[in-house]
Scaffold this motif. Structure first.
Motif, PDB file in Angstrom:
ATOM      1  N   ARG A  48      17.748  35.668  70.803  1.00 29.50           N
ATOM      2  CA  ARG A  48      17.326  36.629  69.784  1.00 29.50           C
ATOM      3  C   ARG A  48      18.440  36.790  68.762  1.00 29.50           C
ATOM      4  N   GLU A  49      18.018  36.989  67.510  1.00 25.93           N
ATOM      5  CA  GLU A  49      18.959  37.291  66.443  1.00 25.93           C
ATOM      6  C   GLU A  49      18.408  38.465  65.654  1.00 25.93           C
ATOM      7  N   ILE A  50      19.200  39.499  65.564  1.00 24.70           N
ATOM      8  CA  ILE A  50      18.861  40.654  64.739  1.00 24.70           C
ATOM      9  C   ILE A  50      19.539  40.422  63.393  1.00 24.70           C
ATOM     10  N   LYS A  51      18.750  40.327  62.340  1.00 22.33           N
ATOM     11  CA  LYS A  51      19.289  40.083  61.002  1.00 22.33           C
ATOM     12  C   LYS A  51      19.212  41.367  60.200  1.00 22.33           C
ATOM     13  N   GLY A  52      20.323  41.735  59.606  1.00 20.80           N
ATOM     14  CA  GLY A  52      20.367  42.909  58.758  1.00 20.80           C
ATOM     15  C   GLY A  52      21.138  42.617  57.499  1.00 20.80           C
ATOM     16  N   GLU A  53      21.260  43.619  56.665  1.00 25.08           N
ATOM     17  CA  GLU A  53      21.991  43.490  55.405  1.00 25.08           C
ATOM     18  C   GLU A  53      23.472  43.250  55.698  1.00 25.08           C
ATOM     19  N   GLY A  54      23.914  41.998  55.542  1.00 23.57           N
ATOM     20  CA  GLY A  54      25.320  41.661  55.730  1.00 23.57           C
ATOM     21  C   GLY A  54      25.762  41.522  57.177  1.00 23.57           C
ATOM     22  N   TYR A  55      24.835  41.408  58.105  1.00 23.92           N
ATOM     23  CA  TYR A  55      25.232  41.245  59.503  1.00 23.92           C
ATOM     24  C   TYR A  55      24.167  40.510  60.304  1.00 23.92           C
ATOM     25  N   ALA A  56      24.592  40.019  61.470  1.00 24.64           N
ATOM     26  CA  ALA A  56      23.678  39.420  62.446  1.00 24.64           C
ATOM     27  C   ALA A  56      24.212  39.741  63.839  1.00 24.64           C
ATOM     28  N   ILE A  57      23.283  39.946  64.757  1.00 20.47           N
ATOM     29  CA  ILE A  57      23.619  40.217  66.154  1.00 20.47           C
ATOM     30  C   ILE A  57      22.839  39.207  66.986  1.00 20.47           C
ATOM     31  N   ASN A  58      23.537  38.394  67.764  1.00 23.59           N
ATOM     32  CA  ASN A  58      22.900  37.376  68.594  1.00 23.59           C
ATOM     33  C   ASN A  58      23.049  37.730  70.066  1.00 23.59           C
ATOM     34  N   TYR A  59      21.988  37.466  70.825  1.00 17.80           N
ATOM     35  CA  TYR A  59      22.018  37.695  72.270  1.00 17.80           C
ATOM     36  C   TYR A  59      20.887  36.915  72.926  1.00 17.80           C
ATOM     37  N   PHE A  60      20.913  36.853  74.244  1.00 21.99           N
ATOM     38  CA  PHE A  60      19.871  36.191  75.011  1.00 21.99           C
ATOM     39  C   PHE A  60      19.130  37.236  75.829  1.00 21.99           C
ATOM     40  N   VAL A  61      17.814  37.067  75.943  1.00 21.03           N
ATOM     41  CA  VAL A  61      17.012  38.008  76.716  1.00 21.03           C
ATOM     42  C   VAL A  61      17.168  37.710  78.204  1.00 21.03           C
ATOM     43  N   ASP A  62      16.963  38.735  78.997  1.00 20.85           N
ATOM     44  CA  ASP A  62      17.019  38.613  80.448  1.00 20.85           C
ATOM     45  C   ASP A  62      15.609  38.757  81.000  1.00 20.85           C
ATOM     46  N   THR A  63      15.379  38.163  82.151  1.00 23.93           N
ATOM     47  CA  THR A  63      14.053  38.234  82.764  1.00 23.93           C
ATOM     48  C   THR A  63      13.884  39.476  83.628  1.00 23.93           C
ATOM     49  N   GLU A  64      14.979  40.195  83.859  1.00 21.46           N
ATOM     50  CA  GLU A  64      14.924  41.430  84.632  1.00 21.46           C
ATOM     51  C   GLU A  64      15.976  42.389  84.093  1.00 21.46           C
ATOM     52  N   PRO A  65      15.904  43.656  84.439  1.00 21.55           N
ATOM     53  CA  PRO A  65      16.904  44.619  83.961  1.00 21.55           C
ATOM     54  C   PRO A  65      18.325  44.231  84.399  1.00 21.55           C
ATOM     55  N   VAL A  66      19.279  44.487  83.511  1.00 21.94           N
ATOM     56  CA  VAL A  66      20.693  44.202  83.774  1.00 21.94           C
ATOM     57  C   VAL A  66      21.527  45.410  83.364  1.00 21.94           C
ATOM     58  N   SER A  67      22.749  45.463  83.860  1.00 18.60           N
ATOM     59  CA  SER A  67      23.620  46.600  83.562  1.00 18.60           C
ATOM     60  C   SER A  67      24.579  46.326  82.407  1.00 18.60           C
ATOM     61  N   ASN A  68      24.676  45.067  81.993  1.00 18.02           N
ATOM     62  CA  ASN A  68      25.552  44.735  80.869  1.00 18.02           C
ATOM     63  C   ASN A  68      25.011  43.514  80.159  1.00 18.02           C
ATOM     64  N   LYS A  69      25.391  43.400  78.896  1.00 16.30           N
ATOM     65  CA  LYS A  69      24.876  42.300  78.079  1.00 16.30           C
ATOM     66  C   LYS A  69      25.939  41.907  77.057  1.00 16.30           C
TER      67      LYS A  69
END
Length: 128
Positions: A48-69
């Motif tokens: 996943r990539e969150i695109k905003g004005e002057g920024y981007a946030i990249n991460y991967f989705v998890d198949t189950e709940p996690v405590s950190n990312k």
């Protein structure tokens, strides 16, 4: 080069990663929460990539709940967007670049300027 951080969901106030009590970590569905707060998410398989004005946030989705990312940030505004949400959910943020927890009330203390200094140091020492 991205600025990498880890967001923790914990009942414990984490002062240093070495002190994390795994029994106090709280598994949550980061994906659902992020989709609730951001409408500008670009999905590609499990990335996943969150695109905003002057920024981007990249991460991967998890198949189950996690405590950190882990998140890879591009642009200073990316951090402030995540801090805004972290405050709502009592998340805590670890800066992988300097090895410290971020002060969410005063992110300028160890935030983007430290990352920029670190980036310049790395680029200088790699000949880029």
């Amino acid at each position: 080069m991205s600025w990498d951080i880890v967001i923790f969901s914990s009942k414990q106030k984490i002062n240093a990663v070495e002190e994390v009590d795994e029994e106090l970590l709280v598994a949550i569905d980061f994906n659902i929460i992020l989709e609730k707060h951001f409408t500008n998410i670009i999905a590609s398989e499990n990335h996943r990539e969150i695109k905003g004005e002057g920024y981007a946030i990249n991460y991967f989705v998890d198949t189950e709940p996690v405590s950190n990312k882990v998140f890879s940030l591009y642009g200073e505004a990316a951090l402030f967007e995540l801090i805004r949400i972290a405050k709502i959910y009592n998340w805590q943020i670890f800066d992988m670049g300097n090895g410290e927890m971020l002060d969410l009330e005063h992110p300028e203390k160890n935030g983007h300027s430290n990352f920029q200094s670190y980036l310049q140091h790395v680029l200088k020492n790699t000949g880029n």
